[in-house]
Design a protein around this motif. Structure first.
Motif, PDB file in Angstrom:
ATOM      1  N   GLY A   1      -7.620  -6.430 -10.077  1.00 31.25           N
ATOM      2  CA  GLY A   1      -6.717  -5.404 -10.584  1.00 31.25           C
ATOM      3  C   GLY A   1      -5.627  -5.018  -9.607  1.00 31.25           C
ATOM      4  N   LYS A   2      -5.591  -5.642  -8.424  1.00 29.29           N
ATOM      5  CA  LYS A   2      -4.530  -5.322  -7.462  1.00 29.29           C
ATOM      6  C   LYS A   2      -3.199  -5.853  -7.972  1.00 29.29           C
ATOM      7  CE  LYS A   2      -4.073  -7.484  -3.465  1.00 29.29           C
ATOM      8  NZ  LYS A   2      -4.334  -7.902  -2.077  1.00 29.29           N
ATOM      9  N   ILE A   3      -2.180  -4.985  -7.934  1.00 27.52           N
ATOM     10  CA  ILE A   3      -0.866  -5.344  -8.453  1.00 27.52           C
ATOM     11  C   ILE A   3      -0.131  -6.233  -7.446  1.00 27.52           C
ATOM     12  CG2 ILE A   3       1.352  -4.454  -9.254  1.00 27.52           C
ATOM     13  CD1 ILE A   3      -0.187  -1.849 -10.031  1.00 27.52           C
ATOM     14  N   ILE A   4       0.266  -7.415  -7.906  1.00 20.23           N
ATOM     15  CA  ILE A   4       0.937  -8.389  -7.047  1.00 20.23           C
ATOM     16  C   ILE A   4       2.451  -8.307  -7.190  1.00 20.23           C
ATOM     17  CG2 ILE A   4       1.121 -10.841  -6.443  1.00 20.23           C
ATOM     18  CD1 ILE A   4      -1.650  -9.591  -5.954  1.00 20.23           C
TER      19      ILE A   4
ATOM     20  N   LYS B   1      -1.439  -1.981  -4.690  1.00 19.30           N
ATOM     21  CA  LYS B   1      -2.393  -0.975  -5.148  1.00 19.30           C
ATOM     22  C   LYS B   1      -3.175  -1.502  -6.351  1.00 19.30           C
ATOM     23  CE  LYS B   1       0.433   2.900  -3.542  1.00 19.30           C
ATOM     24  NZ  LYS B   1       1.161   4.126  -3.942  1.00 19.30           N
ATOM     25  N   ASN B   2      -4.360  -0.967  -6.544  1.00 18.55           N
ATOM     26  CA  ASN B   2      -5.188  -1.400  -7.669  1.00 18.55           C
ATOM     27  C   ASN B   2      -4.841  -0.583  -8.903  1.00 18.55           C
ATOM     28  OD1 ASN B   2      -7.631  -1.639  -9.501  1.00 18.55           O
ATOM     29  ND2 ASN B   2      -8.209  -3.041  -7.865  1.00 18.55           N
ATOM     30  N   ILE B   3      -4.638  -1.259 -10.013  1.00 18.39           N
ATOM     31  CA  ILE B   3      -4.216  -0.578 -11.243  1.00 18.39           C
ATOM     32  C   ILE B   3      -5.252   0.431 -11.721  1.00 18.39           C
ATOM     33  CG2 ILE B   3      -5.193  -2.270 -12.863  1.00 18.39           C
ATOM     34  CD1 ILE B   3      -2.521  -1.891 -14.455  1.00 18.39           C
ATOM     35  N   LEU B   4      -6.516   0.253 -11.307  1.00 21.44           N
ATOM     36  CA  LEU B   4      -7.579   1.172 -11.740  1.00 21.44           C
ATOM     37  C   LEU B   4      -7.533   2.501 -10.988  1.00 21.44           C
ATOM     38  CD1 LEU B   4     -10.610  -1.295 -11.980  1.00 21.44           C
ATOM     39  CD2 LEU B   4      -9.129  -0.516 -13.830  1.00 21.44           C
ATOM     40  N   THR B   5      -6.874   2.512  -9.831  1.00 18.56           N
ATOM     41  CA  THR B   5      -6.904   3.714  -8.992  1.00 18.56           C
ATOM     42  C   THR B   5      -5.524   4.272  -8.679  1.00 18.56           C
ATOM     43  OG1 THR B   5      -6.973   2.316  -6.997  1.00 18.56           O
ATOM     44  CG2 THR B   5      -9.082   3.050  -7.907  1.00 18.56           C
ATOM     45  N   THR B   6      -4.486   3.721  -9.269  1.00 13.98           N
ATOM     46  CA  THR B   6      -3.131   4.192  -8.979  1.00 13.98           C
ATOM     47  C   THR B   6      -2.783   5.482  -9.705  1.00 13.98           C
ATOM     48  OG1 THR B   6      -2.299   2.853 -10.806  1.00 13.98           O
ATOM     49  CG2 THR B   6      -2.197   1.880  -8.594  1.00 13.98           C
ATOM     50  N   GLY B   7      -3.570   5.860 -10.719  1.00 13.58           N
ATOM     51  CA  GLY B   7      -3.218   6.996 -11.552  1.00 13.58           C
ATOM     52  C   GLY B   7      -2.359   6.589 -12.736  1.00 13.58           C
ATOM     53  N   LEU B   8      -2.068   5.296 -12.853  1.00 12.69           N
ATOM     54  CA  LEU B   8      -1.285   4.797 -13.985  1.00 12.69           C
ATOM     55  C   LEU B   8      -2.059   4.886 -15.288  1.00 12.69           C
ATOM     56  CD1 LEU B   8       0.615   1.536 -12.889  1.00 12.69           C
ATOM     57  CD2 LEU B   8       1.605   3.589 -13.921  1.00 12.69           C
ATOM     58  N   LEU B   9      -3.337   4.583 -15.216  1.00 14.53           N
ATOM     59  CA  LEU B   9      -4.142   4.556 -16.431  1.00 14.53           C
ATOM     60  C   LEU B   9      -4.669   5.942 -16.772  1.00 14.53           C
ATOM     61  CD1 LEU B   9      -6.261   1.325 -15.846  1.00 14.53           C
ATOM     62  CD2 LEU B   9      -4.495   1.635 -17.568  1.00 14.53           C
ATOM     63  N   HIS B  10      -4.586   6.288 -18.033  1.00 18.95           N
ATOM     64  CA  HIS B  10      -5.237   7.510 -18.506  1.00 18.95           C
ATOM     65  C   HIS B  10      -6.733   7.358 -18.244  1.00 18.95           C
ATOM     66  CE1 HIS B  10      -6.626  10.626 -21.287  1.00 18.95           C
ATOM     67  NE2 HIS B  10      -5.399  11.130 -21.206  1.00 18.95           N
ATOM     68  N   THR B  11      -7.396   8.460 -17.893  1.00 16.85           N
ATOM     69  CA  THR B  11      -8.807   8.376 -17.498  1.00 16.85           C
ATOM     70  C   THR B  11      -9.686   7.712 -18.559  1.00 16.85           C
ATOM     71  OG1 THR B  11      -9.089  10.642 -18.313  1.00 16.85           O
ATOM     72  CG2 THR B  11      -8.741  10.356 -15.949  1.00 16.85           C
ATOM     73  N   THR B  12      -9.328   7.891 -19.819  1.00 19.28           N
ATOM     74  CA  THR B  12     -10.134   7.281 -20.890  1.00 19.28           C
ATOM     75  C   THR B  12      -9.956   5.770 -20.942  1.00 19.28           C
ATOM     76  OG1 THR B  12      -8.351   7.617 -22.500  1.00 19.28           O
ATOM     77  CG2 THR B  12     -10.009   9.365 -22.298  1.00 19.28           C
TER      78      THR B  12
ATOM     79  N   VAL C   1     -12.101   0.766 -19.964  1.00 20.00           N
ATOM     80  CA  VAL C   1     -11.640  -0.342 -20.809  1.00 20.00           C
ATOM     81  C   VAL C   1     -10.983  -1.411 -19.951  1.00 20.00           C
ATOM     82  CG1 VAL C   1     -10.153  -0.984 -22.729  1.00 20.00           C
ATOM     83  CG2 VAL C   1     -11.305   1.229 -22.740  1.00 20.00           C
ATOM     84  N   ALA C   2     -10.081  -0.972 -19.066  1.00 15.57           N
ATOM     85  CA  ALA C   2      -9.377  -1.923 -18.197  1.00 15.57           C
ATOM     86  C   ALA C   2     -10.351  -2.595 -17.232  1.00 15.57           C
ATOM     87  CB  ALA C   2      -8.270  -1.204 -17.428  1.00 15.57           C
ATOM     88  N   ALA C   3     -11.322  -1.832 -16.721  1.00 16.30           N
ATOM     89  CA  ALA C   3     -12.311  -2.396 -15.796  1.00 16.30           C
ATOM     90  C   ALA C   3     -13.147  -3.471 -16.471  1.00 16.30           C
ATOM     91  CB  ALA C   3     -13.202  -1.286 -15.251  1.00 16.30           C
ATOM     92  N   ALA C   4     -13.519  -3.233 -17.718  1.00 15.96           N
ATOM     93  CA  ALA C   4     -14.312  -4.221 -18.463  1.00 15.96           C
ATOM     94  C   ALA C   4     -13.512  -5.495 -18.690  1.00 15.96           C
ATOM     95  CB  ALA C   4     -14.753  -3.621 -19.792  1.00 15.96           C
TER      96      ALA C   4
END
Length: 215
Positions: free
Chosen positions: A9-12, A32-43, A47-50
């Motif tokens: 998930g790291k943004i290249i 930065k990792n897309i899962l922890t950047t604050g870009l994704l809504h918590t809900t 889903v993205a991790a899966a």
């Protein structure tokens, strides 16, 4: 718009169109990792991790809709299509994005309108039926109560079931459609036959759901 991530998930990288859609410069996100950047809504994080886990296992995935938080804290709804690519001999994920914010708002509005119409249909104090080619495809509870039929007894049946004579049925069809073609609504006084054989007088008002299709 597109952005490239590795399998964790790291943004290249990303392009200028992706900057416009999320409000961040590439330099603010690369590494930065897309899962922890604050870009994704918590809900959306699980889903993205899966999906990342599936890609890491070598399984391609269908397109997905995700809610992202822009730099100005507004929400943008995106349809993401992802595929594997190789860059510098590394297996990466190319994510192309399409802004569907307005489309999703329209869809939710339509769903809400349908819910309201369904509520009105079910609670209406008058009998309501929907017919296609004069075949009954939907009825509300009051329709059943008024005529003594269960819904399953009339759905899929020709509307002639409701008339005491074929002459009544034919006249209503002819007169009703004549009025609909002329002014969009047809209203006739006729008789219906209840399940127990009793005849009742009814005022039947009909209008097409689609004015271009009078079936």
């Amino acid at each position: 718009p597109y952005f490239i991530t590795d399998l964790t998930g790291k943004i290249i990288n990303g392009n200028s169109a992706s900057e416009k859609i999320i409000g961040y410069k590439r330099e603010e996100l690369i590494g930065k990792n897309i899962l922890t950047t604050g870009l994704l809504h918590t809900t959306q994080i699980p889903v993205a991790a899966a999906r990342l886990a599936a890609y890491k296992a070598g399984r391609t995935q269908k397109g997905i809709e995700l809610s992202l938080i822009r730099k100005d804290k507004s929400i943008v709804e995106l349809e993401i299509i992802s595929s594997f690519i190789r860059l510098d001999n590394k297996k990466l994920i190319l994510n192309t994005a399409r802004d569907i914010t307005e489309q999703k708002k329209s869809r939710l509005t339509l769903i809400e309108q349908n819910r309201r119409m369904d509520s009105i249909f079910r609670a209406a104090p008058t009998g309501i039926g929907v017919v296609v080619d004069r075949v009954i495809v939907e009825v509300n509870p009051m329709f059943c109560k008024m005529l003594g039929y269960g819904a399953k007894e009339v759905l899929g049946k020709d509307a002639s079931l409701l008339y005491p004579t074929k002459a009544d049925y034919d006249w209503v069809g002819k007169e009703k459609y004549r009025q609909i073609r002329k002014k969009g609504v047809g209203t006739v006084e006729t008789r219906f036959k209840k399940k127990n054989g009793e005849e009742i007088d009814v005022l039947l008002s009909s209008s097409p759901i689609d004015l271009k299709d009078l079936s």
